[in-house]
Design a protein around this motif. Sequence first.
Motif, mmCIF file in Angstrom:
data_model
loop_
_atom_site.group_PDB
_atom_site.id
_atom_site.type_symbol
_atom_site.label_atom_id
_atom_site.label_comp_id
_atom_site.label_asym_id
_atom_site.label_seq_id
_atom_site.Cartn_x
_atom_site.Cartn_y
_atom_site.Cartn_z
ATOM 1 N N GLU A 172 -11.045 8.925 2.906
ATOM 2 C CA GLU A 172 -10.846 7.970 1.815
ATOM 3 C C GLU A 172 -11.770 8.233 0.625
ATOM 4 O O GLU A 172 -11.345 8.181 -0.528
ATOM 5 C CB GLU A 172 -11.036 6.538 2.317
ATOM 6 N N GLY A 225 -2.612 5.810 -7.653
ATOM 7 C CA GLY A 225 -2.132 5.725 -6.275
ATOM 8 C C GLY A 225 -1.470 7.004 -5.814
ATOM 9 O O GLY A 225 -1.725 7.488 -4.702
ATOM 10 N N GLY A 248 4.072 -0.668 -6.475
ATOM 11 C CA GLY A 248 3.704 0.415 -7.394
ATOM 12 C C GLY A 248 4.801 0.785 -8.370
ATOM 13 O O GLY A 248 4.533 1.356 -9.429
ATOM 14 N N HIS A 283 -4.262 9.643 -5.341
ATOM 15 C CA HIS A 283 -5.074 9.399 -4.142
ATOM 16 C C HIS A 283 -4.324 9.825 -2.886
ATOM 17 O O HIS A 283 -4.879 10.531 -2.034
ATOM 18 C CB HIS A 283 -5.440 7.917 -4.068
ATOM 19 N N GLU A 284 -3.062 9.410 -2.756
ATOM 20 C CA GLU A 284 -2.315 9.723 -1.543
ATOM 21 C C GLU A 284 -2.032 11.215 -1.420
ATOM 22 O O GLU A 284 -2.093 11.781 -0.330
ATOM 23 C CB GLU A 284 -1.022 8.913 -1.496
ATOM 24 N N GLU A 320 -10.397 9.420 -2.989
ATOM 25 C CA GLU A 320 -10.677 8.584 -4.156
ATOM 26 C C GLU A 320 -11.428 9.381 -5.222
ATOM 27 O O GLU A 320 -11.185 9.223 -6.423
ATOM 28 C CB GLU A 320 -11.491 7.357 -3.731
ATOM 29 N N LEU A 366 -2.310 2.308 -12.476
ATOM 30 C CA LEU A 366 -2.491 2.318 -11.027
ATOM 31 C C LEU A 366 -1.441 3.159 -10.293
ATOM 32 O O LEU A 366 -1.773 3.781 -9.276
ATOM 33 C CB LEU A 366 -2.501 0.883 -10.500
ATOM 34 N N PRO A 367 -0.185 3.237 -10.743
ATOM 35 C CA PRO A 367 0.752 4.161 -10.077
ATOM 36 C C PRO A 367 0.298 5.628 -10.165
ATOM 37 O O PRO A 367 0.457 6.383 -9.211
ATOM 38 C CB PRO A 367 2.063 3.940 -10.841
ATOM 39 N N TYR A 421 5.513 4.509 -0.464
ATOM 40 C CA TYR A 421 4.780 3.805 -1.519
ATOM 41 C C TYR A 421 5.444 2.452 -1.724
ATOM 42 O O TYR A 421 6.647 2.364 -1.968
ATOM 43 C CB TYR A 421 4.832 4.635 -2.810
ATOM 44 N N SER A 437 -8.859 11.484 -7.087
ATOM 45 C CA SER A 437 -8.025 10.685 -7.997
ATOM 46 C C SER A 437 -8.822 10.249 -9.221
ATOM 47 O O SER A 437 -8.287 10.190 -10.335
ATOM 48 C CB SER A 437 -7.443 9.473 -7.266
ATOM 49 N N PHE A 487 0.829 -1.198 0.000
ATOM 50 C CA PHE A 487 0.000 0.000 0.000
ATOM 51 C C PHE A 487 0.869 1.256 0.000
ATOM 52 O O PHE A 487 2.083 1.196 0.154
ATOM 53 C CB PHE A 487 -0.917 0.003 1.226
ATOM 54 N N ALA A 488 0.221 2.395 -0.143
ATOM 55 C CA ALA A 488 0.873 3.696 0.029
ATOM 56 C C ALA A 488 0.158 4.423 1.165
ATOM 57 O O ALA A 488 -0.981 4.097 1.502
ATOM 58 C CB ALA A 488 0.798 4.507 -1.256
#
Length: 387
Positions: A337, A310, A291, A313-314, A341, A306-307, A287, A344, A277-278
Motif C-alpha cells: 500500500e 485511484g 469513481g 494506485h491500483e 501510494e 481522484l479517479p 473499480y 500514484s 473501493f478499487a
Amino acid sequence: KLYEDADRKFLQYQYMVQPRIIAVEVTIDIYPENQRFSSSGKYSLINKSGSGIDTLLVTNSPDVLTELEIDNPVSVILSDKYAGITMLKLHNSMKPGDTIILGYHVKSFANTFLNKNPQVEKNGTYITSLIYPRIGYRPRSITARPEDTIALQNHYRSSDADFIDFTATVSTTRSQMAVAPGYLKNHWVENNRNYFLYQSDSPVTNDYAFLSGTYIITRDKWKDIDIEIYHHKEHVANTGHMIKGIKATLEYCEANFSKYQHKQIRIIEYSRSTGDFAQSFANTIPYSEIGFILDINEKGERGLNLPFLGASHELAHQWWGMQVIPADVNGAKMVTESMAEYVSLKVFEKEYSKAKTLEFLDKSMKTYITKGIGDETEELPLIYNTG
C-alpha cells in the motif's frame, strides 16, 4: 467473533504442512436477474515439502455453501461447519512431488425477504475468490511478526499457493458481459446466456475476481499495451481521467522499476452498493461506480482528480504486490500500500503540480487524525503494522 472463535480452536493447525495450489480451473454461473450464483472448479495440488502429507485441511468460506470432492480415498476426521473447517485423512499419503486434484462446488445462499445475497447485483456484480476453499488454516484475528520464519515462507496474497495457472469460464445473462483476470480466449452464447473463457498466459497470484454488467468498452493503448475501461454507457465522464492515470503509471513504473508483466490492463465498473473501493488483480482492476460518477473539476481551486489517483494506485499494485510480493507477516502493507501510494503521488505530482499533491496529503492527514480520535488501540511502527 466468528474468526476469533475459530482461531482459538484451530490456531494449533496453522503450521500444518500442506500441499500447494499450482493450478485453478473454475466455472462460475452468475444470475443477475435473481441475484445468485453457482460455481464449480478444481485445484491441482502438489506436495512441495520434503516430507509426506497424509492429512488435508480445507477452510471453506462462511458466505457460501460448499461441497468438496477429491481424487484420493479419504476419511473425514474433523468437520466444523460453523468455522468452515474440514480435515481429511488421505488413505494414500502424498509423497514429495505427488499431486492430487481437489474439486469443489460453491453456491450462494438463497435470497430471503430480510437477507439479500450481497455478492450479486442486477447490474454491476463483483465476486472475489474469497468464496472458494483455502488449503490449510490461516488465522484471521492474529498476524505473524516479521521474524516468524514459517510465516515468511508464505506471501500475503495467499498462504496456500505461490503462483498458479488460471483458467475461468464465466457465464451471465444474455444482456451482460462477464470479466475475469487473464485474457479472453473464447466467447459464445448458449441457452440465451453469454459465456466467456479467460486464461492466464503466465503464472499469476492465487486471487481473482468475476464481474458482470451491461457495459460498453472505452479503449486506448500505451505502447503495445491495450487499455480497456468497462463501464455503464452513462458513466463515461471519468474514463479519460482513469486512462490518463494508467498511462502515467505505466510510464513511471517501467522507467523506474521493471516492465509491466501483462499485455493488457482493464478497469471494470461494479455497483457502489457492493463497495466504494478499487482492487487490483492480474491485469484486471474492479473499480466502484463511485469513481465513475465523481464530479471532477480539475480547473477548480479545490479539485482533486481522484479517479486518476485511484487508477494509478491500483495499477501500481501490478508491481508492488504482484511482482514484489511481501511475506504474510506484519509490515507487508508497507511494501504494497505505501509503495503503490508513493507511485500514484509521484505521477500525480508530475501531472498536477506539487501544490496539488500536498493538498491531497493534507486531506489524507486530516482523515487519519479524525479517524484516530477515540481509537484506543496501540499504533504500531510500520514494520509491525497490520494494514
